[in-house]
Design a protein around this motif. Sequence first.
Motif, PDB file in Angstrom:
ATOM      1  N   ILE A 298       0.859  -1.195   0.000  1.00 27.65           N
ATOM      2  CA  ILE A 298       0.000   0.000   0.000  1.00 27.65           C
ATOM      3  C   ILE A 298       0.897   1.248   0.000  1.00 27.65           C
ATOM      4  CG2 ILE A 298      -1.699   1.329   1.308  1.00 27.65           C
ATOM      5  CD1 ILE A 298      -3.213  -0.944   0.531  1.00 27.65           C
ATOM      6  N   ARG A 299       1.954   1.225   0.804  1.00 28.36           N
ATOM      7  CA  ARG A 299       2.910   2.344   0.821  1.00 28.36           C
ATOM      8  C   ARG A 299       3.484   2.560  -0.568  1.00 28.36           C
ATOM      9  NH1 ARG A 299       7.946   1.730   4.663  1.00 28.36           N
ATOM     10  NH2 ARG A 299       8.767   3.603   3.666  1.00 28.36           N
ATOM     11  N   ILE A 300       3.890   1.457  -1.200  1.00 27.84           N
ATOM     12  CA  ILE A 300       4.499   1.558  -2.529  1.00 27.84           C
ATOM     13  C   ILE A 300       3.494   2.104  -3.542  1.00 27.84           C
ATOM     14  CG2 ILE A 300       5.357   0.158  -4.469  1.00 27.84           C
ATOM     15  CD1 ILE A 300       6.758  -1.613  -2.293  1.00 27.84           C
ATOM     16  N   ARG A 301       2.264   1.607  -3.474  1.00 26.19           N
ATOM     17  CA  ARG A 301       1.239   2.076  -4.414  1.00 26.19           C
ATOM     18  C   ARG A 301       0.975   3.566  -4.243  1.00 26.19           C
ATOM     19  NH1 ARG A 301      -3.527  -1.753  -3.318  1.00 26.19           N
ATOM     20  NH2 ARG A 301      -2.289  -3.643  -3.258  1.00 26.19           N
ATOM     21  N   GLN A 302       0.940   4.006  -2.971  1.00 27.59           N
ATOM     22  CA  GLN A 302       0.722   5.429  -2.719  1.00 27.59           C
ATOM     23  C   GLN A 302       1.864   6.244  -3.305  1.00 27.59           C
ATOM     24  OE1 GLN A 302      -1.937   6.878  -1.220  1.00 27.59           O
ATOM     25  NE2 GLN A 302      -2.899   4.877  -1.144  1.00 27.59           N
ATOM     26  N   GLN A 303       3.091   5.757  -3.110  1.00 26.06           N
ATOM     27  CA  GLN A 303       4.243   6.488  -3.630  1.00 26.06           C
ATOM     28  C   GLN A 303       4.206   6.517  -5.154  1.00 26.06           C
ATOM     29  OE1 GLN A 303       7.968   5.196  -1.867  1.00 26.06           O
ATOM     30  NE2 GLN A 303       7.447   6.169   0.073  1.00 26.06           N
ATOM     31  N   VAL A 304       3.875   5.387  -5.757  1.00 24.61           N
ATOM     32  CA  VAL A 304       3.820   5.325  -7.222  1.00 24.61           C
ATOM     33  C   VAL A 304       2.743   6.280  -7.750  1.00 24.61           C
ATOM     34  CG1 VAL A 304       3.114   3.838  -9.145  1.00 24.61           C
ATOM     35  CG2 VAL A 304       4.796   3.025  -7.499  1.00 24.61           C
ATOM     36  N   ALA A 305       1.589   6.280  -7.072  1.00 26.57           N
ATOM     37  CA  ALA A 305       0.501   7.167  -7.509  1.00 26.57           C
ATOM     38  C   ALA A 305       0.954   8.625  -7.427  1.00 26.57           C
ATOM     39  CB  ALA A 305      -0.738   6.932  -6.658  1.00 26.57           C
ATOM     40  N   ALA A 306       1.672   8.969  -6.340  1.00 30.22           N
ATOM     41  CA  ALA A 306       2.146  10.346  -6.181  1.00 30.22           C
ATOM     42  C   ALA A 306       3.139  10.698  -7.287  1.00 30.22           C
ATOM     43  CB  ALA A 306       2.786  10.523  -4.799  1.00 30.22           C
ATOM     44  N   VAL A 307       4.074   9.787  -7.555  1.00 30.52           N
ATOM     45  CA  VAL A 307       5.065  10.032  -8.605  1.00 30.52           C
ATOM     46  C   VAL A 307       4.350  10.251  -9.936  1.00 30.52           C
ATOM     47  CG1 VAL A 307       6.909   8.980  -9.986  1.00 30.52           C
ATOM     48  CG2 VAL A 307       6.937   8.764  -7.491  1.00 30.52           C
ATOM     49  N   GLU A 308       3.368   9.416 -10.201  1.00 26.71           N
ATOM     50  CA  GLU A 308       2.660   9.520 -11.477  1.00 26.71           C
ATOM     51  C   GLU A 308       1.846  10.807 -11.577  1.00 26.71           C
ATOM     52  OE1 GLU A 308       1.926   5.342 -13.504  1.00 26.71           O
ATOM     53  OE2 GLU A 308       0.697   5.610 -11.715  1.00 26.71           O
ATOM     54  N   ALA A 309       1.388  11.283 -10.428  1.00 26.77           N
ATOM     55  CA  ALA A 309       0.602  12.520 -10.442  1.00 26.77           C
ATOM     56  C   ALA A 309       1.509  13.740 -10.408  1.00 26.77           C
ATOM     57  CB  ALA A 309      -0.356  12.531  -9.251  1.00 26.77           C
ATOM     58  N   GLY A 310       2.826  13.510 -10.406  1.00 30.12           N
ATOM     59  CA  GLY A 310       3.772  14.612 -10.377  1.00 30.12           C
ATOM     60  C   GLY A 310       3.880  15.264  -9.009  1.00 30.12           C
ATOM     61  N   GLU A 311       3.422  14.556  -7.967  1.00 30.33           N
ATOM     62  CA  GLU A 311       3.517  15.108  -6.612  1.00 30.33           C
ATOM     63  C   GLU A 311       4.715  14.518  -5.886  1.00 30.33           C
ATOM     64  OE1 GLU A 311      -0.142  13.888  -4.919  1.00 30.33           O
ATOM     65  OE2 GLU A 311      -1.345  15.127  -6.288  1.00 30.33           O
ATOM     66  N   ASP A 312       5.033  15.097  -4.718  1.00 35.17           N
ATOM     67  CA  ASP A 312       6.109  14.530  -3.916  1.00 35.17           C
ATOM     68  C   ASP A 312       5.580  13.278  -3.229  1.00 35.17           C
ATOM     69  OD1 ASP A 312       7.899  16.453  -4.623  1.00 35.17           O
ATOM     70  OD2 ASP A 312       7.417  17.769  -2.915  1.00 35.17           O
ATOM     71  N   ALA A 313       6.313  12.194  -3.379  1.00 37.91           N
ATOM     72  CA  ALA A 313       5.905  10.960  -2.713  1.00 37.91           C
ATOM     73  C   ALA A 313       6.149  11.109  -1.216  1.00 37.91           C
ATOM     74  CB  ALA A 313       6.694   9.780  -3.269  1.00 37.91           C
ATOM     75  N   ASP A 314       5.292  10.515  -0.411  1.00 41.58           N
ATOM     76  CA  ASP A 314       5.558  10.458   1.023  1.00 41.58           C
ATOM     77  C   ASP A 314       5.051   9.119   1.548  1.00 41.58           C
ATOM     78  OD1 ASP A 314       2.819  10.688   1.199  1.00 41.58           O
ATOM     79  OD2 ASP A 314       2.862  12.813   1.708  1.00 41.58           O
ATOM     80  N   ASN A 315       4.916   9.010   2.852  1.00 41.06           N
ATOM     81  CA  ASN A 315       4.512   7.716   3.419  1.00 41.06           C
ATOM     82  C   ASN A 315       3.098   7.741   3.964  1.00 41.06           C
ATOM     83  OD1 ASN A 315       6.869   6.087   3.015  1.00 41.06           O
ATOM     84  ND2 ASN A 315       7.883   7.472   4.456  1.00 41.06           N
ATOM     85  N   THR A 316       2.349   8.777   3.619  1.00 41.71           N
ATOM     86  CA  THR A 316       1.020   8.892   4.198  1.00 41.71           C
ATOM     87  C   THR A 316      -0.050   8.453   3.210  1.00 41.71           C
ATOM     88  OG1 THR A 316       0.731  11.136   3.402  1.00 41.71           O
ATOM     89  CG2 THR A 316       1.731  10.865   5.569  1.00 41.71           C
ATOM     90  N   VAL A 317      -1.188   8.118   3.775  1.00 43.97           N
ATOM     91  CA  VAL A 317      -2.325   7.763   2.942  1.00 43.97           C
ATOM     92  C   VAL A 317      -3.542   8.453   3.539  1.00 43.97           C
ATOM     93  CG1 VAL A 317      -2.514   5.625   4.259  1.00 43.97           C
ATOM     94  CG2 VAL A 317      -3.764   5.864   2.140  1.00 43.97           C
ATOM     95  N   GLU A 318      -4.381   8.995   2.665  1.00 42.18           N
ATOM     96  CA  GLU A 318      -5.628   9.589   3.139  1.00 42.18           C
ATOM     97  C   GLU A 318      -6.694   8.504   3.045  1.00 42.18           C
ATOM     98  OE1 GLU A 318      -6.024  13.230   0.809  1.00 42.18           O
ATOM     99  OE2 GLU A 318      -3.874  13.391   1.142  1.00 42.18           O
ATOM    100  N   PRO A 319      -7.287   8.166   4.191  1.00 40.72           N
ATOM    101  CA  PRO A 319      -8.189   7.007   4.220  1.00 40.72           C
ATOM    102  C   PRO A 319      -9.296   7.093   3.181  1.00 40.72           C
ATOM    103  CG  PRO A 319      -7.841   7.884   6.407  1.00 40.72           C
ATOM    104  CD  PRO A 319      -7.143   8.805   5.486  1.00 40.72           C
ATOM    105  N   GLU A 320      -9.785   8.291   2.922  1.00 42.66           N
ATOM    106  CA  GLU A 320     -10.905   8.357   1.973  1.00 42.66           C
ATOM    107  C   GLU A 320     -10.463   8.056   0.542  1.00 42.66           C
ATOM    108  OE1 GLU A 320     -10.039  12.752   2.928  1.00 42.66           O
ATOM    109  OE2 GLU A 320      -9.766  10.793   3.836  1.00 42.66           O
ATOM    110  N   MET A 321      -9.152   8.053   0.319  1.00 49.80           N
ATOM    111  CA  MET A 321      -8.656   7.715  -1.005  1.00 49.80           C
ATOM    112  C   MET A 321      -8.547   6.194  -1.195  1.00 49.80           C
ATOM    113  SD  MET A 321      -8.332  10.669  -2.271  1.00 49.80           S
ATOM    114  CE  MET A 321      -7.312  10.550  -3.746  1.00 49.80           C
TER     115      MET A 321
END
Lengths: 237, 629
Positions: free
Chosen positions: B573-596
């Motif tokens: 899940i951490r990796i997926r969040q980071q990949v999604a952030a990279v793909e969206a051009g955002e800074d990757a981090d280790n957090t997840v917003e539960p509603e996402m």
Amino acid sequence: MALLPYQVIPNDWDEFYSEQVQESLLESLDTFYHQPLLDPQQTIGATDFVALDIETTGLNAQQDDIVSIGLVPFDHQRIYLAKAKHWVVSSHRLTPESVMVHGITHTDVAQAPSLKSVLPEIMESLQGKQVVVHYRYMEREFMRTAVAELCQQNFLFPVIDTLEIEARYLRENQTLMARFMNKQLPSLRLLYARERYHLPAYENHNALVDALATAELLQAQIANHQLTKKPVRALWY
Amino acid sequence: MSIEIQDIITFVSAYEPFDSLSAEDVAAMCGQIEVSYFQAQSEILEHGASIDALYMIRSGSVEVFRRTGELYNRLESGDVFGQMSILLNGRVRYPVRAIEDTLIYRIPAEKFFDLCDRIADFSDYFEVNEHSTLQQEVQSQNDNNDMTSVRVRDITQHDPAYLGADATVGECAKKMTEHNVSSIVVFDQVKEDLDGINSVSLPIGIVTDRDLRVRVLAEGLSFDTPLRDVMSTDLITLVHDAYVYEAKLLMLRHNVHHLPLVKHDKVIGIVALNDIVQYESQSSLLLVRGILLQETVEGLAELSAQVASVMVRMQKEGANSHMIGNAMSVIGRTFKQRLLQLAEEKLGPPPVPYCFLALGSMAREEQLLVTDQDNAMILSQDYRAADHGEYFKQLANFVCDGLDACGYTYCDGDIMASNPKWRLTLKEWKEQFSQWIEKPNPQALLNASIFFDLDGVDGKVAWAEQLTRFIVGKAKKNPAFLAALSRNAMNRTPPLGFFKDFVLEKDGRQRFSLNLKRRGTAPMVDVIRVHALAEGSLSQNSFDRLDDLAQSSLLPEGKTAEISDALEYLSMIRIRQQVAAVEAGEDADNTVEPEMLSSKERRGLKEAFQVLSSAQKFLKFRYTAHQKG
């Protein structure tokens, strides 16, 4: 303004709508006409449609009654069943023949609300959307006549007619010789038009199912004839 | 109230799995359907597009493809597709195209999950049984990636080494060394035929490197012991045309690292876990080569921009967290190695030998994006501060500055080789660790836990191994130390009441989010470390440590597999969040917003947090119970 006679539609819809707004109208009819018509440039691909189908006691809008109404909102990609609506309304003109066709019985109709009581909700569902029917002389004329009888007002709107679209494309694809000989087009009935696009046949007909069938047919016509970029008004009747 | 269209209800309820639903459930579901028409040859689902519905074919037919373009399946009226995509991350995994004019019923994902939650038969059909969410999720990660199109025989060395069951372990070791293999197949009787291998019967066992170590050497058996007595007999074989991922699943399921490949009742090769790991790590090789070619820190910094895309690619290809963590760590190590080479070119050769150490996630081969640098140095016993101090100060500063330029930011706690406190001789390091272990002070250990994951990166890496052995030997014998470490490992609790009292942290953007590293993977790694030290495991990687623990009786049966699944899930899940952030051009981090998160992901996380919580409780029971008072 006087009532437009049976089967007569305005030459200019924009003008007609602005005239209706001037009249003292039923509140729901007033709201309906206050919704602006589609922009002349608006394309099929960017439009919210609502498919409208009715079941009646017969084929003559001036003699027969509406017994049920089905509405199905959709766009060129998706049909939204969660927002679909279906009413059975009361009528005194049910005949054994019409019961055979749509299966709505005297018992169903006896417990049903009057058309008048559901009209505001119907108008609200249609307003601001592009209405789609299969054979405009049924749906639009029956709605027009019903409202004229109830409150002596015009209730008219431009429609997209999937039967007309089908006829147009069948005619275009006819050979010159066939046209010259005035050869008949294949059947334009909903069932047969759908078959040409490999859409499934529905068993239990009612206004809701036929509205859904009409929505699916327009989606298929849009996909097959590349209509998404076309202005909606080019298909108005 | 939703409308009912009898025709749709009749159609839908005629097909699996909807035929197992009650009339009310079918009607309610059908009322939510969205209908779409697709012309023959048009795309229904494109790879990577978002998907929020289960698709059912009302009429027409479709073809489902692998990402490689290979045909995967042909579906027709009444069939469903898209479930894998909505179950994973809401991205289309298998592209779908209409081959005839097709009418599709789209069943909203929310409805689908609701039915999965409530109706066992329904979720069974989609193999999303509530109790095996983690395992299913972890396994389905393996679907639809390159591994599904590569056959295991293509990455296997053929002509396996073999011996008869009466051959001795000495002969076996010799033969394995000659053939340079890590396993050997054992036949009841060896009858050579034209192919040079027994063709009449299947082998009766297998002997691996590990068997020789565990069953022969550790038991003190004689080299004359026949293989019959030490081989593993419950042989798990694989058909020769299986896919790589099938081999992997089989290995995971049975916890074995070698699988004989069988063709027509004949063993044609043995695939080892190593073969698979090697095959999978290729995607990061190019970057590693690029790093070694750079001549300047600027060049390295420029190249570091590619690190994120390697991770994105690996995740898309379906790599698991172990593979990704490993690849990212290899890349990080390579940056360090190249920086050390550049530093030595600039400063001249070192006056005395040294070993550069990686600490924390890199040492554990669990590095992801957004990681700070944690490193240290072991200096030679001949080190004299007055003579050599300046050289190593400059060397360490060069490397640490370079790492910072490459995106491995300075460590907040100053646990870096540039800090003279962490440039010590082996003897000084041993003293330091002795102090931590023999006089455990929870507060001091809090900052020091990172030192207990260490690995040599460059120079005299043997010193790092010596140090690890020293630490493990000492830690094992000091219950007070294990107790202190356990208490620290329980400090960071998982957010258990996931929906109700979901504990959220305000991140920099003032949005409520959950830190998956701080509340999930990090405490899990802490728990695993305590057990690993108690057991005397020399492994650094958490999954390797769990493998070691599985062989011991330290943890209750099945516990290590459960922890391993949970760690894998949290990491993915951490990796997926980071990949999604990279793909969206955002800074990757280790957090997840539960509603996402999808309700499916929330359920998986909840289960993983449960596993962590019970693992923490077990820690308390196991190591601190006798330490009170």
